[in-house]
Design an enzyme around this catalytic site. Structure first.
Site, PDB file in Angstrom:
ATOM      1  N   GLN A 130      -6.041  -1.167   3.993  1.00  0.00           N
ATOM      2  CA  GLN A 130      -5.192  -0.815   5.108  1.00  0.00           C
ATOM      3  C   GLN A 130      -5.855   0.276   5.874  1.00  0.00           C
ATOM      4  O   GLN A 130      -6.036   1.353   5.641  1.00  0.00           O
ATOM      5  CB  GLN A 130      -3.693  -0.504   4.710  1.00  0.00           C
ATOM      6  N   HIS A 190       8.770  -4.892   7.481  1.00  0.00           N
ATOM      7  CA  HIS A 190       9.575  -3.943   6.768  1.00  0.00           C
ATOM      8  C   HIS A 190      11.123  -3.953   7.531  1.00  0.00           C
ATOM      9  O   HIS A 190      10.938  -3.514   8.638  1.00  0.00           O
ATOM     10  CB  HIS A 190       9.168  -2.730   6.614  1.00  0.00           C
ATOM     11  N   ALA A 238       7.604  -2.260  -2.729  1.00  0.00           N
ATOM     12  CA  ALA A 238       7.106  -1.026  -2.445  1.00  0.00           C
ATOM     13  C   ALA A 238       7.802  -0.071  -3.668  1.00  0.00           C
ATOM     14  O   ALA A 238       7.267   0.121  -4.630  1.00  0.00           O
ATOM     15  CB  ALA A 238       7.229  -0.599  -0.989  1.00  0.00           C
ATOM     16  N   GLY A 253      11.620  -4.662   1.750  1.00  0.00           N
ATOM     17  CA  GLY A 253      12.583  -3.887   1.607  1.00  0.00           C
ATOM     18  C   GLY A 253      13.697  -3.962   0.849  1.00  0.00           C
ATOM     19  O   GLY A 253      14.408  -5.074   0.780  1.00  0.00           O
ATOM     20  N   ASP A 254      13.804  -3.095  -0.223  1.00  0.00           N
ATOM     21  CA  ASP A 254      15.139  -2.850  -1.230  1.00  0.00           C
ATOM     22  C   ASP A 254      15.198  -3.991  -2.188  1.00  0.00           C
ATOM     23  O   ASP A 254      16.032  -4.486  -2.816  1.00  0.00           O
ATOM     24  CB  ASP A 254      16.575  -3.264  -0.256  1.00  0.00           C
ATOM     25  N   PRO A 274       0.852  -0.998  -0.111  1.00  0.00           N
ATOM     26  CA  PRO A 274      -0.101  -0.016   0.100  1.00  0.00           C
ATOM     27  C   PRO A 274       0.823   1.272  -0.076  1.00  0.00           C
ATOM     28  O   PRO A 274       1.698   1.485   0.884  1.00  0.00           O
ATOM     29  CB  PRO A 274      -0.577  -0.254   1.463  1.00  0.00           C
ATOM     30  N   LEU A 275       0.713   2.021  -0.998  1.00  0.00           N
ATOM     31  CA  LEU A 275       1.508   3.167  -1.179  1.00  0.00           C
ATOM     32  C   LEU A 275       0.964   4.320  -1.022  1.00  0.00           C
ATOM     33  O   LEU A 275      -0.004   4.646  -1.968  1.00  0.00           O
ATOM     34  CB  LEU A 275       2.290   3.103  -2.709  1.00  0.00           C
ATOM     35  N   THR A 276       1.135   5.172  -0.206  1.00  0.00           N
ATOM     36  CA  THR A 276       0.353   6.707  -0.143  1.00  0.00           C
ATOM     37  C   THR A 276       0.720   7.305  -1.326  1.00  0.00           C
ATOM     38  O   THR A 276       1.772   7.622  -2.099  1.00  0.00           O
ATOM     39  CB  THR A 276       0.931   7.164   0.984  1.00  0.00           C
ATOM     40  N   CYS A 295       3.629   2.765   9.757  1.00  0.00           N
ATOM     41  CA  CYS A 295       4.163   4.590   9.279  1.00  0.00           C
ATOM     42  C   CYS A 295       4.929   5.151  10.222  1.00  0.00           C
ATOM     43  O   CYS A 295       4.723   5.495  11.491  1.00  0.00           O
ATOM     44  CB  CYS A 295       2.591   4.974   9.178  1.00  0.00           C
TER      45      CYS A 295
END
EC number: 1.3.1.89
Length: 654
Positions: A369, A469, A524, A502-503, A315-317, A400
């Site tokens: 989410q 994460h 992400a 992550g990454d 989920p990307l803001t 967050c």
């Protein structure tokens, strides 16, 4: 082997056996023949690709200080190094003040994108929608009812083709469409392509919208939450929100409105609207006994969330909107999740917040989410969603890091508030009919990991899946994700599935991640830099995608955006805004054919380079004005006095 171990060579100098000799740390290793200086780069773009300046800059050139990005967007990396690979002491000869603040955080004071002058002469919706009834407000309506006057002040069309008209045979925006010339007749009537309309080619329904009647009830606080209130009452009495004695209910029968079975052998709260009662006394009602009363879903009977081995789009803001998720689904994303929604805004019926829950029909495994800090609002919001939206799971945001959320006790702060965290998880799990998942970080402080202690508790509280994460809140993105710690957490969480995040920017990164034993990976930033990453992982290859193919992806995004947000002025500018936000990430991608060493690492920023054609060079620009130029290729010219600043300060300079 953990991914952190696999990336150890990068920590020690950037993957050093590529033959370049002195590759700078934090800078993508681009072949010398493509490297250039900042001045030559922008001269080339201003000349619109007519003449290519000579490429004399080489990797490791001590005089090539133009390889560095502007000081305003240089970020601090480990061991005091700047992003161009030099230490702060080595950067002193450039005579740049060390006290200058680095650009971090959000551009909170950026101008509003939507032009205000477009609201002065808006056409009444009763005239736009031909099937609509007469205007309800009559003479009191603040919108125009004269189509001719509206057309006199309407800005010029942005292009000759309307995506909605070509796709569905009819544009619902009529004369207000910014591409109206494609479907307006000689007398201003809205044309219809009968063949498409006869086949019923209407826009696909987007699920999880907010009903107007429900919105009014939420605003007036008329919605009752019996199941949530009962769970909260148990919390106040010091009881877990689960089993209740079932002595008052005859065996094998459940009266309508009475508590139903919660888990095998326990009761659950009433579901209907009305007056709530103490858990010890069942509600006496009359009427027929329906299947809904007898056959109820118990937590032990919830549909399991089986997504092991699947690719999960985070989920990307801002950027994780519905059109972007459609792009990722097309490239192979298996699981999608809506943007973070604040539970209090949902309970207040805010349309902008409910828009984050919308689901396209192509999203076969979809979740939402929620973010919140208190058990009452989170549990009530979960009950509301269980009644109104169609999702496969609900995720709690416990990752967050931003101050606005953290200081209110939400996001990462819940990792230090174990009592509230437990009440939120147990309460939501009590009222939801779908699995509950949680996304967390390694901890709040950089060297104080908390995840390995929380995971067994989350498993006992009934969480179906956890995503970890590999960074702490304080760490943000200054260091690589700790996949070695994620590997330790997999054992602590067993048998509950744990996803790692992550990454991940290549299929090698994904393979290293899966070797840690995680049930799957969440992607992400990698999806923002290259949405075709899902295809690369599934096909186990590097895709040297051309600039024209990348432009086609952007064109599809604008088509999806116009379909989702509309083709009128407001919809076009909203589509442009989200396109520009996405371009602020896409410019970091370096084409495979230009790299000396594969793959590109996610913490490597590209130096100035000239691509294999003009469009590839333009897409590499980190200047907001060049992103606007790309948007004009797809959505026509921008309005007068248009200004854009990306959400994050580190993403661009003027």
């Amino acid at each position: 082997m953990a991914e952190g171990t696999a990336e150890a060579p990068l920590e020690n100098g950037g993957g050093g056996d590529s033959g370049a000799g002195a590759l700078e740390r934090g800078v993508a290793p681009i072949k010398p023949q493509y490297l250039t200086t900042k001045e030559q780069f922008h001269q080339f773009l201003e000349a619109k690709g007519q003449e290519k300046p000579c490429r004399e800059t080489e990797v490791g050139d001590s005089a090539g200080n133009d390889l560095a990005e502007p000081e305003a967007k240089r970020i601090r990396l480990e061991d005091g190094q700047t992003e161009d690979g030099q230490t702060e002491e080595a950067a002193e000869p450039r005579k740049q003040p060390q006290t200058q603040k680095r650009a971090r955080g959000q551009n909170k004071g950026r101008p509003h994108v939507k032009p205000t002058h477009y609201d002065k002469n808006r056409l009444c919706p009763s005239l736009i929608q031909e099937s609509a009834a007469k205007c309800f407000f009559g003479d009191r309506c603040r919108f125009l009812h004269d189509v001719g006057r509206y057309l006199e002040t309407k800005p010029a069309d942005l292009g000759p083709r309307c995506v909605l008209f070509e796709t569905f045979g009819r544009c619902p925006y009529g004369v207000t469409c910014r591409f109206a010339g494609a479907h307006l007749g000689p007398e201003g009537q809205n044309l219809v392509q009968e063949e498409l309309a006869a086949r019923g080619a209407l826009p696909p329904p987007v699920r999880n919208g907010l009903d107007k009647a429900l919105q009014q009830q939420l605003r007036k606080r008329e919605v009752r939450f019996e199941r949530a209130e009962l769970a909260l009452r148990r919390f106040s009495q010091g009881q877990p929100p689960g089993p209740t004695p079932a002595a008052a209910v005859p065996e094998g029968t459940v009266a309508k409105g009475a508590p139903r079975q919660d888990n095998c052998g326990a009761q659950q709260v009433p579901t209907g609207l009305g007056t709530s009662t103490p858990p010890s006394s069942p509600v006496r009602t009359c009427g027929p006994l329906t299947d809904e009363d007898v056959v109820r879903l118990r937590p032990c009977e919830k549909k399991p969330l089986d997504i092991r081995g699947k690719l999960y789009l985070a989920p990307l803001t801002t950027c994780g909107n519905l059109p972007f998720r459609r792009i990722c689904k097309r490239f192979g994303a298996d699981v999608t999740c809506g943007e973070m929604a604040v539970c209090t805004n949902l309970l207040q019926g805010q349309m902008s917040e409910w828009a984050l829950l919308k689901r396209h029909q192509c999203e076969d495994i979809f979740g939402v989410q929620l973010e919140g800090a208190f058990p009452d609002t989170m549990t009530k919001c979960a009950e509301l969603l269980s009644r109104t939206v169609e999702v496969d799971f609900v995720d709690i945001n416990v990752g967050c890091p931003i101050d606005l959320v953290y200081k209110k006790g939400g996001g990462c702060a819940l990792m230090n508030r174990s009592t509230k965290f437990q009440q939120i998880v147990r309460g939501m799990n009590q009222v939801l009919d779908v699995p509950l998942t949680v996304k967390i970080r390694t901890g709040v402080q950089e060297r104080v990991n908390l995840a390995h202690r929380l995971l067994p508790e989350l498993r006992d509280w009934g969480v179906a899946l956890v995503t970890l994460h590999g960074r702490s809140r304080e760490q943000r993105y200054t260091k690589l994700a700790d996949w070695q710690y994620i590997e330790e957490c997999v054992k602590a969480a067993s048998p509950m599935p744990l996803f790692g995040n992550g990454d991940i920017l290549s299929f090698e990164d994904a393979n290293h991640a899966m070797q840690t034993g995680v049930a799957g990976i969440m992607i992400a930033r990698g999806a923002l830099l290259k949405p075709w990453l899902f295809t690369e992982i599934k096909e186990q290859r590097h895709w040297d995608i051309s600039s024209s193919e990348r432009l086609d992806i952007l064109r599809d995004f604008t088509s999806y955006g116009l379909e989702h947000w509309g083709s009128d002025t407001q919809g076009v500018e909203k589509t442009r805004r989200f396109l520009l936000e996405w371009l602020s990430f896409l410019c970091r991608y370096v084409p495979v054919g230009l790299l000396e060493r594969l793959p590109q690492r996610i913490n490597e920023r590209p130096p100035y380079y000239l691509g294999r054609d003009y469009l590839e060079t333009l897409m590499a620009s980190q200047k907001a004005a060049d992103w606007i130029r790309i948007s004009e290729m797809l959505l026509g010219p921008v309005p007068p006095n248009f200004v854009f600043l990306p959400k994050h300060k580190a993403n661009a300079y003027k």
